[in-house]
Scaffold this motif. Structure first.
Motif, PDB file in Angstrom:
ATOM      1  N   ALA A 170     109.213   4.742 -73.504  1.00  0.00           N
ATOM      2  CA  ALA A 170     107.811   4.933 -73.110  1.00  0.00           C
ATOM      3  C   ALA A 170     107.044   5.705 -74.180  1.00  0.00           C
ATOM      4  O   ALA A 170     107.633   6.378 -75.035  1.00  0.00           O
ATOM      5  CB  ALA A 170     107.750   5.666 -71.776  1.00  0.00           C
ATOM      6  N   THR A 171     105.741   5.578 -74.102  1.00  0.00           N
ATOM      7  CA  THR A 171     104.883   6.216 -75.096  1.00  0.00           C
ATOM      8  C   THR A 171     103.601   6.709 -74.444  1.00  0.00           C
ATOM      9  O   THR A 171     103.334   6.406 -73.276  1.00  0.00           O
ATOM     10  CB  THR A 171     104.555   5.223 -76.234  1.00  0.00           C
ATOM     11  OG1 THR A 171     103.852   5.902 -77.275  1.00  0.00           O
ATOM     12  CG2 THR A 171     103.703   4.059 -75.733  1.00  0.00           C
ATOM     13  N   LYS A 201      99.462  -3.449 -73.650  1.00  0.00           N
ATOM     14  CA  LYS A 201     100.130  -4.367 -74.576  1.00  0.00           C
ATOM     15  C   LYS A 201     101.645  -4.215 -74.438  1.00  0.00           C
ATOM     16  O   LYS A 201     102.179  -3.099 -74.496  1.00  0.00           O
ATOM     17  CB  LYS A 201      99.697  -4.064 -76.018  1.00  0.00           C
ATOM     18  CG  LYS A 201     100.305  -5.009 -77.052  1.00  0.00           C
ATOM     19  CD  LYS A 201      99.823  -4.653 -78.461  1.00  0.00           C
ATOM     20  CE  LYS A 201     100.470  -5.577 -79.490  1.00  0.00           C
ATOM     21  NZ  LYS A 201     100.048  -5.233 -80.877  1.00  0.00           N
ATOM     22  N   ASN A 202     102.320  -5.329 -74.260  1.00  0.00           N
ATOM     23  CA  ASN A 202     103.791  -5.328 -74.106  1.00  0.00           C
ATOM     24  C   ASN A 202     104.245  -4.317 -73.047  1.00  0.00           C
ATOM     25  O   ASN A 202     105.084  -3.451 -73.301  1.00  0.00           O
ATOM     26  CB  ASN A 202     104.494  -5.031 -75.444  1.00  0.00           C
ATOM     27  CG  ASN A 202     104.252  -6.124 -76.466  1.00  0.00           C
ATOM     28  OD1 ASN A 202     103.875  -7.241 -76.109  1.00  0.00           O
ATOM     29  ND2 ASN A 202     104.465  -5.817 -77.739  1.00  0.00           N
ATOM     30  N   PRO A 215     108.005  -8.526 -71.565  1.00  0.00           N
ATOM     31  CA  PRO A 215     106.802  -7.685 -71.405  1.00  0.00           C
ATOM     32  C   PRO A 215     105.571  -8.515 -71.058  1.00  0.00           C
ATOM     33  O   PRO A 215     105.571  -9.744 -71.187  1.00  0.00           O
ATOM     34  CB  PRO A 215     106.660  -7.051 -72.787  1.00  0.00           C
ATOM     35  CG  PRO A 215     107.242  -8.064 -73.722  1.00  0.00           C
ATOM     36  CD  PRO A 215     108.366  -8.725 -72.972  1.00  0.00           C
ATOM     37  N   GLN A 216     104.531  -7.823 -70.630  1.00  0.00           N
ATOM     38  CA  GLN A 216     103.268  -8.479 -70.287  1.00  0.00           C
ATOM     39  C   GLN A 216     102.135  -7.783 -71.026  1.00  0.00           C
ATOM     40  O   GLN A 216     102.204  -6.588 -71.284  1.00  0.00           O
ATOM     41  CB  GLN A 216     103.009  -8.381 -68.781  1.00  0.00           C
ATOM     42  CG  GLN A 216     104.142  -8.927 -67.926  1.00  0.00           C
ATOM     43  CD  GLN A 216     103.981  -8.525 -66.476  1.00  0.00           C
ATOM     44  OE1 GLN A 216     103.157  -9.096 -65.784  1.00  0.00           O
ATOM     45  NE2 GLN A 216     104.750  -7.552 -66.021  1.00  0.00           N
ATOM     46  N   THR A 217     101.112  -8.527 -71.343  1.00  0.00           N
ATOM     47  CA  THR A 217      99.921  -7.950 -71.960  1.00  0.00           C
ATOM     48  C   THR A 217      98.726  -8.324 -71.092  1.00  0.00           C
ATOM     49  O   THR A 217      98.531  -9.495 -70.762  1.00  0.00           O
ATOM     50  CB  THR A 217      99.743  -8.476 -73.397  1.00  0.00           C
ATOM     51  OG1 THR A 217     100.862  -8.043 -74.186  1.00  0.00           O
ATOM     52  CG2 THR A 217      98.463  -7.935 -74.014  1.00  0.00           C
ATOM     53  N   VAL A 277     104.743   0.952 -72.713  1.00  0.00           N
ATOM     54  CA  VAL A 277     103.795   0.005 -73.298  1.00  0.00           C
ATOM     55  C   VAL A 277     103.797   0.207 -74.812  1.00  0.00           C
ATOM     56  O   VAL A 277     104.309   1.216 -75.314  1.00  0.00           O
ATOM     57  CB  VAL A 277     102.350   0.225 -72.767  1.00  0.00           C
ATOM     58  CG1 VAL A 277     102.263  -0.077 -71.282  1.00  0.00           C
ATOM     59  CG2 VAL A 277     101.865   1.653 -73.055  1.00  0.00           C
ATOM     60  N   HIS A 278     103.218  -0.737 -75.532  1.00  0.00           N
ATOM     61  CA  HIS A 278     103.063  -0.583 -76.982  1.00  0.00           C
ATOM     62  C   HIS A 278     102.110   0.580 -77.255  1.00  0.00           C
ATOM     63  O   HIS A 278     101.168   0.821 -76.505  1.00  0.00           O
ATOM     64  CB  HIS A 278     102.502  -1.887 -77.566  1.00  0.00           C
ATOM     65  CG  HIS A 278     102.526  -1.924 -79.064  1.00  0.00           C
ATOM     66  ND1 HIS A 278     101.554  -1.335 -79.846  1.00  0.00           N
ATOM     67  CD2 HIS A 278     103.422  -2.496 -79.929  1.00  0.00           C
ATOM     68  CE1 HIS A 278     101.838  -1.535 -81.122  1.00  0.00           C
ATOM     69  NE2 HIS A 278     102.969  -2.243 -81.207  1.00  0.00           N
ATOM     70  N   GLU A 279     102.375   1.313 -78.340  1.00  0.00           N
ATOM     71  CA  GLU A 279     101.575   2.516 -78.624  1.00  0.00           C
ATOM     72  C   GLU A 279     100.094   2.202 -78.877  1.00  0.00           C
ATOM     73  O   GLU A 279      99.233   3.091 -78.787  1.00  0.00           O
ATOM     74  CB  GLU A 279     102.149   3.268 -79.826  1.00  0.00           C
ATOM     75  CG  GLU A 279     102.226   2.447 -81.098  1.00  0.00           C
ATOM     76  CD  GLU A 279     102.925   3.193 -82.230  1.00  0.00           C
ATOM     77  OE1 GLU A 279     102.891   2.676 -83.354  1.00  0.00           O
ATOM     78  OE2 GLU A 279     103.500   4.258 -81.987  1.00  0.00           O
TER      79      GLU A 279
END
Length: 441
Positions: A292-293, A306-307, A326-328, A370-372
């Motif tokens: 996680a981020t 994102k992702n 993943p889902q966006t 999620v993507h950073e």
């Protein structure tokens, strides 16, 4: 608290996330604190929480690892300190000293590495670093958990007298032992211990030949245990001195306890801070398992995941060595509504729940998978209608339920609301259901 109904958190399985995080705590107070987490009402507080967790997560991958924060619950000690004329036992004082030592280590570390952990250091700033608590306990208690001889001049003198008396007692007992052994009055075992006293193991037939106090006998009746007369006087004196010793120990403990009463507010701070760190640490560990981020927090009503992964699905698949896709998904002021359609088992509900759960998590101070480059905002209210909510209790049909719920949602929704609805318009005639869904949207 953010206005999120308990049913919504239940639908999103937020409590399962809390249970998983609570297992990563190392204290019972930390576990309980995690299980009671709810989304924050104040955005600034939520952002602080997110920064704490993000800094703690960073400590896992750099050389300046945050020290251990483990501690024992001192709630009992805090209660006793509040009650006049009570005193803390040795183990209680040791707990307070250990807690103080842990706090001092953490505070000094955070101060030293303030550049790395500015938010955590800021969290720790109100707490005072003091060595007097540890020094006070160390001055009266040794490393074996015993009160030191020199804890007070009176105790020192009493223990000197006790040791001298024990030498005399043993010497007189040995004298009696040798005398009666030579007269063959003793059993082959010669002596035993009864009520923490050395006694002669006298053959029953010679019990009247040995002067002293009978302390008992063997099960068979062949041995009578006698404390010889020659040691009785010393034994009484020893009892008196040991009583005085115990009184002096209690006096010392009372004195230290009274001194520590002044520090009660500080001890409360200690416990609250360490519990807080335990929660932050558990959140960071959970973030690590999810990769996680902390996404960008937008001031606008913009949501771009994102992702994104559903945390519970991701961990379940990870355990079973399965791939998670993943889902966006995004929402902004020009695109405020997303309608997802598709076949059964196509992932519609999981997408809905992913958005809702990640939003509940970020507003509760959790980093999210999620993507950073993702972007999230904060909502004042999260509403949901997920699963089979037909009210059998109120004898409402699915259609009636739909109308009633939509009336409620239309009144409650505004520009700061995240609204999640599953199976929109189902349960009635498809054409009617579609028309109603269109109107409500």
């Amino acid at each position: 608290m953010v206005n999120i109904h308990h049913k919504t958190l239940q639908d999103l399985e937020f409590q399962i996330v809390l249970e998983q995080v609570s297992e990563l705590c190392i204290t019972s107070l930390g576990k309980n604190a995690v299980l009671s987490i709810l989304p924050f009402a104040n955005k600034e507080i939520a952002l602080k929480e997110l920064n704490y967790v993000n800094e703690y997560l960073a400590s896992f991958s750099n050389e300046n690892r945050i020290p251990n924060h483990g501690f024992d619950d001192i709630s009992k000690e805090l209660k006793l300190l509040k009650i006049e004329n009570t005193y803390l036992e040795v183990q209680h004082l040791q707990k307070l000293a250990a807690t103080s030592l842990t706090i001092n280590t953490l505070l000094k570390f955070l101060k030293k590495f303030k550049t790395y952990y500015p938010n955590l250091e800021s969290l720790a700033q109100p707490i005072e670093i003091t060595n007097v608590i540890v020094e006070q306990v160390d001055s009266i208690i040794d490393r074996f958990g015993e009160i030191k001889d020199d804890a007070s001049p009176t105790l020192f003198q009493l223990r000197q007298d006790i040791n001298k008396l024990r030498v005399k007692l043993n010497s007189s007992f040995n004298s009696a032992l040798n005398t009666y052994h030579q007269q063959d009055f003793l059993d082959p075992i010669r002596e035993s211990v009864v009520e923490n006293k050395r006694v002669l193991a006298v053959k029953a037939m010679y019990r009247r030949k040995v002067k002293g106090a009978i302390m008992g006998g063997s099960k068979t009746g062949s041995i009578v245990y006698i404390e010889p007369d020659i040691t009785l006087q010393y034994s009484r004196e020893l009892n008196n001195l040991e009583y005085e010793e115990q009184e002096e120990v209690i006096k010392i403990l009372k004195s230290v306890t009274d001194y520590f009463r002044l520090f009660r507010p500080l001890f409360i701070q200690y416990q609250e801070f360490l519990t807080k760190i335990d929660v932050i640490s558990a959140k960071a560990k959970y973030a690590r398992t999810l990769n996680a981020t902390l996404p960008k927090i937008s001031e606008q009503q913009t949501l771009f995941l994102k992702n994104a992964f559903h945390p519970l699905l991701y961990l379940s698949n990870k355990e079973h060595k399965k791939k998670t896709f993943p889902q966006t998904i995004g929402l902004n002021k020009n695109n405020r509504i997303i309608v997802i359609s598709g076949p059964n088992a196509g992932g519609k509900s999981i997408t809905l729940k992913t958005v809702g759960l990640l939003q509940a998590m970020i507003q509760s101070g959790f980093l999210i998978p999620v993507h950073e480059n993702s972007e999230v905002c904060f909502f004042d209210r999260i509403l949901s209608d997920i699963g089979d909510n037909q009210s059998i209790e109120n004898h409402l049909s699915t259609y009636s339920y739909l109308i009633k719920q939509m009336n409620y949602f239309l009144k409650k929704c505004n520009q700061n609301t995240l609204f999640l609805i599953d199976e929109f318009g189902t349960g009635s005639d498809p054409e009617l259901g579609g028309a109603l869904a269109e109107i409500f949207l």
